[in-house]
Design a protein around this motif. Sequence first.
Motif, PDB file in Angstrom:
ATOM      1  N   PHE A 183      27.779  -0.825   8.450  1.00 39.42           N
ATOM      2  CA  PHE A 183      27.986  -0.999   7.012  1.00 39.42           C
ATOM      3  C   PHE A 183      26.699  -0.625   6.282  1.00 39.42           C
ATOM      4  CE2 PHE A 183      31.911  -3.012   7.785  1.00 39.42           C
ATOM      5  CZ  PHE A 183      31.739  -3.884   8.850  1.00 39.42           C
ATOM      6  N   TRP A 184      26.890  -0.029   5.097  1.00 41.18           N
ATOM      7  CA  TRP A 184      25.749   0.487   4.346  1.00 41.18           C
ATOM      8  C   TRP A 184      25.853   0.111   2.877  1.00 41.18           C
ATOM      9  CZ3 TRP A 184      21.723   3.147   6.615  1.00 41.18           C
ATOM     10  CH2 TRP A 184      21.913   3.507   7.948  1.00 41.18           C
ATOM     11  N   GLY A 185      24.685  -0.079   2.270  1.00 39.72           N
ATOM     12  CA  GLY A 185      24.638  -0.216   0.831  1.00 39.72           C
ATOM     13  C   GLY A 185      24.594   1.147   0.170  1.00 39.72           C
ATOM     14  N   GLN A 186      24.532   1.138  -1.143  1.00 40.45           N
ATOM     15  CA  GLN A 186      24.562   2.396  -1.901  1.00 40.45           C
ATOM     16  C   GLN A 186      23.178   3.019  -2.034  1.00 40.45           C
ATOM     17  OE1 GLN A 186      24.364  -0.546  -3.270  1.00 40.45           O
ATOM     18  NE2 GLN A 186      22.826  -0.314  -4.871  1.00 40.45           N
ATOM     19  N   GLY A 187      22.141   2.240  -1.731  1.00 38.93           N
ATOM     20  CA  GLY A 187      20.778   2.752  -1.787  1.00 38.93           C
ATOM     21  C   GLY A 187      20.080   2.437  -3.099  1.00 38.93           C
ATOM     22  N   THR A 188      18.764   2.391  -3.019  1.00 43.30           N
ATOM     23  CA  THR A 188      17.947   2.192  -4.217  1.00 43.30           C
ATOM     24  C   THR A 188      16.748   3.138  -4.141  1.00 43.30           C
ATOM     25  OG1 THR A 188      16.804   0.539  -5.595  1.00 43.30           O
ATOM     26  CG2 THR A 188      16.578   0.282  -3.223  1.00 43.30           C
ATOM     27  N   GLN A 189      16.462   3.797  -5.249  1.00 41.76           N
ATOM     28  CA  GLN A 189      15.409   4.809  -5.287  1.00 41.76           C
ATOM     29  C   GLN A 189      14.043   4.161  -5.440  1.00 41.76           C
ATOM     30  OE1 GLN A 189      15.571   8.433  -5.211  1.00 41.76           O
ATOM     31  NE2 GLN A 189      13.338   8.185  -5.028  1.00 41.76           N
ATOM     32  N   VAL A 190      13.123   4.588  -4.600  1.00 40.34           N
ATOM     33  CA  VAL A 190      11.719   4.208  -4.730  1.00 40.34           C
ATOM     34  C   VAL A 190      10.911   5.478  -4.930  1.00 40.34           C
ATOM     35  CG1 VAL A 190       9.707   3.208  -3.576  1.00 40.34           C
ATOM     36  CG2 VAL A 190      11.962   2.137  -3.330  1.00 40.34           C
ATOM     37  N   THR A 191      10.161   5.514  -6.009  1.00 39.64           N
ATOM     38  CA  THR A 191       9.310   6.657  -6.308  1.00 39.64           C
ATOM     39  C   THR A 191       7.878   6.183  -6.430  1.00 39.64           C
ATOM     40  OG1 THR A 191      11.113   7.753  -7.492  1.00 39.64           O
ATOM     41  CG2 THR A 191       8.883   8.578  -7.875  1.00 39.64           C
ATOM     42  N   VAL A 192       7.004   6.789  -5.641  1.00 35.38           N
ATOM     43  CA  VAL A 192       5.585   6.441  -5.662  1.00 35.38           C
ATOM     44  C   VAL A 192       4.827   7.625  -6.247  1.00 35.38           C
ATOM     45  CG1 VAL A 192       3.604   5.629  -4.344  1.00 35.38           C
ATOM     46  CG2 VAL A 192       5.938   5.052  -3.592  1.00 35.38           C
ATOM     47  N   SER A 193       4.284   7.420  -7.426  1.00 32.67           N
ATOM     48  CA  SER A 193       3.626   8.524  -8.111  1.00 32.67           C
ATOM     49  C   SER A 193       2.622   7.976  -9.106  1.00 32.67           C
ATOM     50  CB  SER A 193       4.659   9.391  -8.829  1.00 32.67           C
ATOM     51  OG  SER A 193       4.017  10.406  -9.603  1.00 32.67           O
ATOM     52  N   SER A 194       1.530   8.703  -9.274  1.00 33.42           N
ATOM     53  CA  SER A 194       0.535   8.315 -10.272  1.00 33.42           C
ATOM     54  C   SER A 194       0.811   9.040 -11.588  1.00 33.42           C
ATOM     55  CB  SER A 194      -0.870   8.631  -9.774  1.00 33.42           C
ATOM     56  OG  SER A 194      -0.982   9.988  -9.421  1.00 33.42           O
ATOM     57  N   ASN A 221       0.827  -1.208   0.000  1.00 38.27           N
ATOM     58  CA  ASN A 221       0.000   0.000   0.000  1.00 38.27           C
ATOM     59  C   ASN A 221       0.863   1.260   0.000  1.00 38.27           C
ATOM     60  OD1 ASN A 221      -2.307   1.577   0.068  1.00 38.27           O
ATOM     61  ND2 ASN A 221      -2.488   1.474   2.303  1.00 38.27           N
ATOM     62  N   LEU A 222       1.731   1.332  -0.975  1.00 34.98           N
ATOM     63  CA  LEU A 222       2.684   2.442  -1.009  1.00 34.98           C
ATOM     64  C   LEU A 222       1.989   3.768  -1.243  1.00 34.98           C
ATOM     65  CD1 LEU A 222       5.535   0.630  -2.875  1.00 34.98           C
ATOM     66  CD2 LEU A 222       5.750   1.752  -0.656  1.00 34.98           C
ATOM     67  N   LYS A 223       2.558   4.803  -0.631  1.00 33.41           N
ATOM     68  CA  LYS A 223       2.018   6.152  -0.715  1.00 33.41           C
ATOM     69  C   LYS A 223       3.083   7.086  -1.249  1.00 33.41           C
ATOM     70  CE  LYS A 223      -0.548   4.996   3.466  1.00 33.41           C
ATOM     71  NZ  LYS A 223      -0.827   5.333   4.870  1.00 33.41           N
ATOM     72  N   ALA A 224       2.656   8.238  -1.689  1.00 35.26           N
ATOM     73  CA  ALA A 224       3.604   9.205  -2.238  1.00 35.26           C
ATOM     74  C   ALA A 224       4.693   9.552  -1.221  1.00 35.26           C
ATOM     75  CB  ALA A 224       2.868  10.465  -2.676  1.00 35.26           C
ATOM     76  N   GLU A 225       4.332   9.598   0.042  1.00 36.39           N
ATOM     77  CA  GLU A 225       5.311   9.957   1.072  1.00 36.39           C
ATOM     78  C   GLU A 225       6.325   8.848   1.346  1.00 36.39           C
ATOM     79  OE1 GLU A 225       1.988  10.156   1.295  1.00 36.39           O
ATOM     80  OE2 GLU A 225       1.270   9.531   3.285  1.00 36.39           O
ATOM     81  N   ASP A 226       6.156   7.684   0.713  1.00 28.82           N
ATOM     82  CA  ASP A 226       7.167   6.634   0.815  1.00 28.82           C
ATOM     83  C   ASP A 226       8.294   6.845  -0.188  1.00 28.82           C
ATOM     84  OD1 ASP A 226       4.458   4.355   1.330  1.00 28.82           O
ATOM     85  OD2 ASP A 226       5.849   5.115   2.862  1.00 28.82           O
ATOM     86  N   THR A 227       8.161   7.824  -1.044  1.00 28.43           N
ATOM     87  CA  THR A 227       9.213   8.134  -2.008  1.00 28.43           C
ATOM     88  C   THR A 227      10.491   8.524  -1.278  1.00 28.43           C
ATOM     89  OG1 THR A 227       7.652   8.838  -3.709  1.00 28.43           O
ATOM     90  CG2 THR A 227       9.891   9.704  -3.864  1.00 28.43           C
TER      91      THR A 227
END
Length: 130
Positions: free
Chosen positions: A119-130, A85-91
């Motif tokens: 230790f950290w990964g490099q990250g992955t982008q999540v964009t929630v948008s209609s 149930n992803l929302k825009a604010e989860d971006t």
Amino acid sequence: QVQLVESGGGLVQPGDSLQLACAASGLTLNDYGMAWFRQVPGKGRKFLAAISWNEGRTYYASTARGRFAISRDKNKNTTSLLMNNLKAEDTAIYYCAVDRDYNDYYYGLDLLDDGDFDFWGQGTQVTVSS
């Protein structure tokens, strides 16, 4: 050398589900904590969920509890974050991290922040948008 590589990010619509994965290598510890954080521009990394490697105990921030689920696969050395149930604010950019000093009592206090992880990964982008 510890390496964490996230995958699974992308563009999704509100209400969708998405599963992120983090592949870990170089970890020789007997036990440790793995976690997911996220970060939006101009703000610090926020804790979402953590899991203990050996027993699979899970811990969630209030913002993640109920919608997100963390898991780990010991055979594949991966941890995953299922987001529903992803929302825009989860971006955000989502990061996985490892804590060499996992402690069940401390994790249960709901005080985890990025300073607890080594230790950290490099990250992955999540964009929630209609």
